[in-house]
Design an enzyme around this catalytic site. Structure first.
Site, short mmCIF file in Angstrom:
data_model
loop_
_atom_site.label_atom_id
_atom_site.label_comp_id
_atom_site.label_asym_id
_atom_site.label_seq_id
_atom_site.Cartn_x
_atom_site.Cartn_y
_atom_site.Cartn_z
N LYS A 27 -8.13 -8.70 -13.42
CA LYS A 27 -6.79 -9.09 -12.94
C LYS A 27 -6.06 -9.88 -14.01
O LYS A 27 -4.89 -9.59 -14.31
CB LYS A 27 -6.98 -9.95 -11.68
CG LYS A 27 -5.94 -9.75 -10.62
CD LYS A 27 -6.29 -10.58 -9.38
CE LYS A 27 -7.23 -9.85 -8.43
NZ LYS A 27 -7.69 -10.75 -7.34
N GLY A 106 -12.05 -7.18 -2.65
CA GLY A 106 -12.12 -7.94 -1.41
C GLY A 106 -13.35 -8.82 -1.26
O GLY A 106 -13.55 -9.44 -0.22
N CYS A 941 -35.94 22.03 -20.19
CA CYS A 941 -35.67 22.76 -18.95
C CYS A 941 -36.01 21.94 -17.71
O CYS A 941 -36.02 22.47 -16.61
CB CYS A 941 -36.41 24.08 -18.94
SG CYS A 941 -38.19 23.89 -19.02
#
Ligand code: ADP
Ligand code: MG
Ligand code: MG
Length: 988
Positions: A27, A106, A941
């Protein structure tokens, strides 16, 4: 680990930038970046993540000088805004926000409206030109402060708020009039007084300090810790604290707030996608108090603002070269961006966005390749519900429940709640959805046969989720609203399902419908954007991508997904079909005896050639005898007959696969599986034999039959109750109540004899450690006729295609080699068979003989092994098992989870290559082989060939190709490109 303080604890936004995420948090760094490039962000400053760590180190105390720094920066903010913190007339109001270096939506706390107090609220009202929003800001502050800083349960404030609204007849917060708000404020203050024994301070500085501490502390709240554990995020990063001038979206109808994506995060479609709430504060959108409008509504209602928003979103997208998730607020017609970050998106959106950003000139092709997580690409190819069919199902009220979409893809099928029953129904041709509370490793046989899995518990990393993602099957987990009832039904939203009902699930969205919902799988050639992206990937990668495919259908799918060869064609899978299993079982029953007789003849023939003249006659006699024995042996005759039968099947199999691959390389592995895999389970057989014996020889035979009959009837009745009436009932009965057969003693005796014979064989072939037992080339050496038959089938199929003018490239691979001598014995023998076959058919096809490197000894002696092989292929699953001495099934069901959880191992080595151990063996083997021949071809493989970081390792190692299951081929193509571009690296 010790982290030293870098000194500077606080940065003005103007001092930071996007490259400072670890110090300023996401932020803070992006707010700084926005300020720097002229996007309107409210002015502010950031307290660094390191400061929060230091705060914890000092026992939750502010480090020296921090408070002074904060005060100084608030004063700078005052200068910038022309307002004063705590001022009666012209108050500065700020938000105090948490922000970690990685997104933890949150999980941590933010406190808004800091600076509104009894003293300042009137001034704020004058500034706003309205008393209501100022009072509302104050009550939000008290509420937020009470909850986040003082830890008073949210509900205490919420109930008072709801009561007040009810009394005032207000539907929404913003309809509360000043008088009611005044009342609320004093009630809120009362709650705080009561809970803490002290009144709420009127000093904004005191509150600010407490708020910063609360934000720091929120890094270690239980929610955040759990989230980090779940997501595997380090606990050592700390959170930054962003302090920013408040802007208000609730100052009337020229204000508002919203959240938007610069493109649709579901489909990737260009154009703003999001929501807007007029006359509201930021938190209201998230809180879901009022239903927001779609952002497009602003286009006509508020064209000017819409224009600003659109332009800013484009600017941010162009700057970050990525789709953005943006929080914004409009205050009296002026736009502010409060947060921007790269948006989470679905896999298909990621692909579309990356490709379109290139055509828009925002990204280069190479940059675009780095924008899609390789591991997600296979999700784009998964089936999904047809939009109209889903809409119709919704309308008909068929949505049963929603859970967590854990593995993409859509499927419909009958509900089965017991993994043991899945196979019977699935083998009968009915698609099955396995429905469980949760799954564990004992359920894997059911998961493998099911078309989809639904669990009521667990998250994205639960067993069901992990296994289905590995298998590429749809799965919904954590569907907690689904309740399992005692009567065997499962209910949700007033509806219920039972075994035998049809449901449909979408593992991308987590939706579950009753009944069938049509699904479509996109054809790879329809996926224009994906093909474009993978085309770019093909242009930059060096590593080839092949596929593991056992059938022509697999081969077609593999090619459609871009495979450039088949790196592993497992022949044993071809034996499992009902009509073949009979032959292979008989082959195994008589093989050892027959093979020994045959060998005796050839040994004598050889000995005769080298024998001195004096012994010849005697030897000749013995040879004749052996030959006669061989010729008259039923075992030998049967053995040849079964081999011929299997050869016919195998020739067809190989023909189909070669044809599908049109001249691309096809690596065929000769028989590898432990032999008991072709036989019934020993324990079950013993029981069945005992039961049959008891029934035939038991003293009270009649009695036993009667009891059995009664028991059966009772059980049928009980079972019947659980079933929906209909065909399945009769099926069930006819399957179990084969009474005539039981009455028939002759039949019983025959059955017993048959079972006893099988039991004898199973007992004979039983091994205490089959994984390390008689398998692979060890069978090839003891019963060479089987490998010879397979080689004949391969060469015959190749010749037939060549005759039709079709190109063929066959590579024959010998498994489980541990010593070069195994190859020294087998290779010339098999070559001779191949040459003879070619000669007999009169057609010349070339082929290679190579070996799997899957036993550590073979890797350690690769210099020797390479002289007897024309290629290597790492069987990384077995190599991992044998290097760790882990049996995969046992490890995964017993202790591997624990190892990973407790960080004994960094990750499951069967999913991502253990580069330090297994990878080291691979490196040694590669270097040794390339010493013998610099061009020596080497591939891998194992399933690792479809895991991005393992692909990166193979690329770094200089392998020629990786081979993955067909649906992982696109993943490997992208990962190989990303590795070539240095965008991903091998795991450490
Ligand atoms: P989160 O990380 O939980 O999203 P934020 O720090 O982004 O928390 O803040 C929560 C809400 O508060 C967001 O909706 C944001 O828009 C709003 N908000 C935060 N700071 C301000 C501010 N300075 N002015 C107006 N609204 C703000
Ligand atoms: Mg936010
Ligand atoms: Mg193997």
């Amino acid at each position: 680990m010790t982290v030293t303080m870098s000194g500077k604890m606080v940065y003005r936004l103007a001092e930071g930038g996007a490259d400072m995420v670890s110090l300023l948090g996401g932020k803070g760094a992006h707010a700084s970046e926005m300020a720097r490039i002229g996007v309107p962000v409210p002015p502010g400053f950031v307290i660094t993540t390191e400061t929060s760590l230091e705060y914890f180190r000092q026992g939750r105390r502010f480090p020296d000088g921090l408070w002074d720094d904060i005060v100084r920066h608030v004063h700078m903010l005052e200068e910038q805004t022309g307002r004063l913190f705590g001022d009666e007339d012209n108050p500065l109001v700020v938000s105090v926000r948490s922000g970690a270096p990685v997104s933890m939506p949150g999980m941590m706390d933010t406190i808004l409206n800091m600076g509104v107090t009894d003293t300042t609220v009137a001034g704020l009202a004058r500034m706003m030109g309205d008393e209501r929003p100022a009072l509302d800001a104050f009550r939000r502050l008290i509420q937020g402060f009470g909850d986040v800083v003082l830890g008073i349960p949210k509900a205490r404030f919420e109930t008072v708020l709801e009561d007040t609204k009810k009394r005032a007849g207000a539907g929404f917060d913003y309809e509360l009039q000043p008088e009611a708000l005044q009342g609320l404020i004093s009630e809120f203050k009362g709650i705080i007084q009561e809970a803490t024994g002290e009144p709420l301070s009127d000093d904004p500085w005191v509150l600010l300090k407490a708020a910063v501490e609360a934000v720091f502390n929120s890094w270690n709240n239980p929610r955040a810790i759990t989230y980090r554990e779940f997501q595997g995020i380090s606990h050592n990063m700390g959170t930054a604290c962003v302090i920013m001038a408040m802007v208000f979206g609730n100052l009337g109808n020229d204000s508002g707030t919203g959240v938007l994506f610069s493109r649709n995060p579901g489909s990737g479609e260009r154009g703003l996608y999001g929501e807007f709430l007029p006359n509201a504060q930021g938190e209201d959108v998230v809180a879901g108090i009022r239903t927001p409008q779609r952002i497009q509504a602003l286009h006509s209602a508020w064209p000017e603002i819409y224009g600003q928003i659109d332009e800013t979103a484009r600017q941010l997208e162009a700057h970050y070269k990525d789709v953005q998730d943006i929080e914004f607020t409009v205050e009296r017609g002026k736009l502010y961006i409060l947060q921007t970050r790269s948006a989470k998106r679905t896999a298909s959106a990621a692909v579309r966005i990356a490709v379109e950003l290139v055509s828009e000139g925002v990204l280069t092709q190479e940059q675009a390749l780095g924008r899609v997580e390789a591991g997600e690409v296979s999700a784009v190819l998964m089936p999904h519900f047809v939009t109209e069919a889903k809409a119709a199902a919704m309308k008909e009220g068929r949505l049963l429940a929603e859970g967590v979409g854990a593995s993409p893809g859509a499927a419909s099928g009958v509900v089965v709640m017991d993994p043991d029953r899945v196979a019977a129904i699935a083998d009968g041709g009915q698609p099955v959805i396995l429905v469980r509370q949760e799954t564990n490793p004992d359920d894997v046989h059911g998961i493998i046969k099911a078309n989809g899995v639904l669990t009521s518990r667990g998250g994205m990393t639960s067993h069901a989720a992990v296994v289905t993602r590995g298998l590429g099957k749809p799965c919904v987990v954590g569907c907690e609203e689904l309740r399992f009832e005692a009567d065997g039904r499962a209910t949700a939203r007033g509806k219920s399902i039972a075994e035998g009902d049809v449901i449909s699930l979408d593992g991308a969205t987590g939706e579950i419908f009753i009944g069938e919902v049509e699904a479509v799988a996109p054809r790879p050639d329809e996926l224009e954007e994906l093909n474009t992206l993978l085309g770019w990937a093909d242009g930059v990668r060096r590593l080839q991508v092949w596929a593991n495919a056992d059938t022509p259908e697999d081969a077609h799918r593999a090619r459609a997904n871009g495979a450039e060869g088949i790196g592993l064609c497992r022949t044993e899978h071809m034996f499992f079909a009902e009509e073949r299993l009979r032959h292979i079982r008989r082959l195994l029953a008589i093989g050892p005896e027959a093979s020994q007789l045959i060998r005796r003849v050839s040994e004598l023939e050889e000995a005769l050639e080298n024998a001195p003249a004096s012994e010849r006659e005697a030897m000749q006699g013995r040879l004749e005898e052996a030959k006669a024995q061989c010729d008259s042996s039923e075992a030998v005759q049967g053995f040849h007959a079964e081999l011929a039968e299997l050869e016919r099947f195998q020739t067809e199999d190989f023909y189909g696969i070669f044809k599908a691959m049109e001249g691309l390389p096809v690596v065929i592995r000769l028989l590898d599986a432990p032999l008991h895999e072709f036989l019934p389970d020993y324990g079950e057989l013993v029981q069945e034999v005992a039961e049959l014996t008891r029934r035939i020889e038991g003293d009270n035979r009649m009695e036993a039959w009667l009891n059995r009959g009664r028991d059966l009837v009772n059980r049928s009745a009980a079972e019947l109750e659980k079933l929906t009436v209909g065909k399945r009932v009769t099926d069930w009965l006819s399957e179990r109540v084969s009474l005539p057969q039981q009455a028939d003693e002759e039949g019983l005796r025959e059955e017993l004899e048959e079972k006893e014979r099988t039991l004898e064989l199973v007992a004979h072939l039983r091994e205490s450690n089959p994984m390390l037992g008689h398998r692979g080339c060890r069978v090839g050496l003891t019963m060479p006729e089987i490998y010879e038959m397979q080689v004949r089938a391969i060469v015959t199929a190749g010749c037939r295609l060549a005759e039709e003018g079709a190109p063929v490239r066959a590579e024959i691979m010998i498994p489980i080699v541990s010593h070069v001598n195994e190859l020294k014995w087998l290779r010339p023998r098999l070559r001779a068979v191949a040459s003879k076959t070619r000669e007999a058919l009169g057609i010349y096809v070339t082929y290679l003989f190579g070996t799997m490197i899957e036993v550590p000894r073979a890797a350690l002696t690769a210099d020797e092994v390479a002289t007897e092989a024309e290629f290597f292929s790492f069987g990384s699953n077995d190599l991992t098992q044998m290097t760790f001495a882990f049996s995969r099934d046992d490890a995964e069901s017993k202790f591997l989870n624990h190892y990973v959880e407790t960080e004994i191992l960094p990750r499951n080595p069967f999913n991502t290559l253990d580069t330090r151990g297994v990878g080291r063996l691979m490196r040694m083997a590669t270097e040794a082989a390339r010493e013998v021949d610099p061009e020596f071809p080497i591939g891998i493989c194992g399933e690792h060939g479809g895991d991005p970081r393992s692909v990166a390792f193979c690329n770094e190692l200089g392998l020629n190709y990786v081979s993955a299951s067909p649906f992982r081929v696109p993943v490997a193509r992208l990962a190989a490109a990303q590795s070539a571009l240095g965008q991903i690296q091998a795991a450490d």
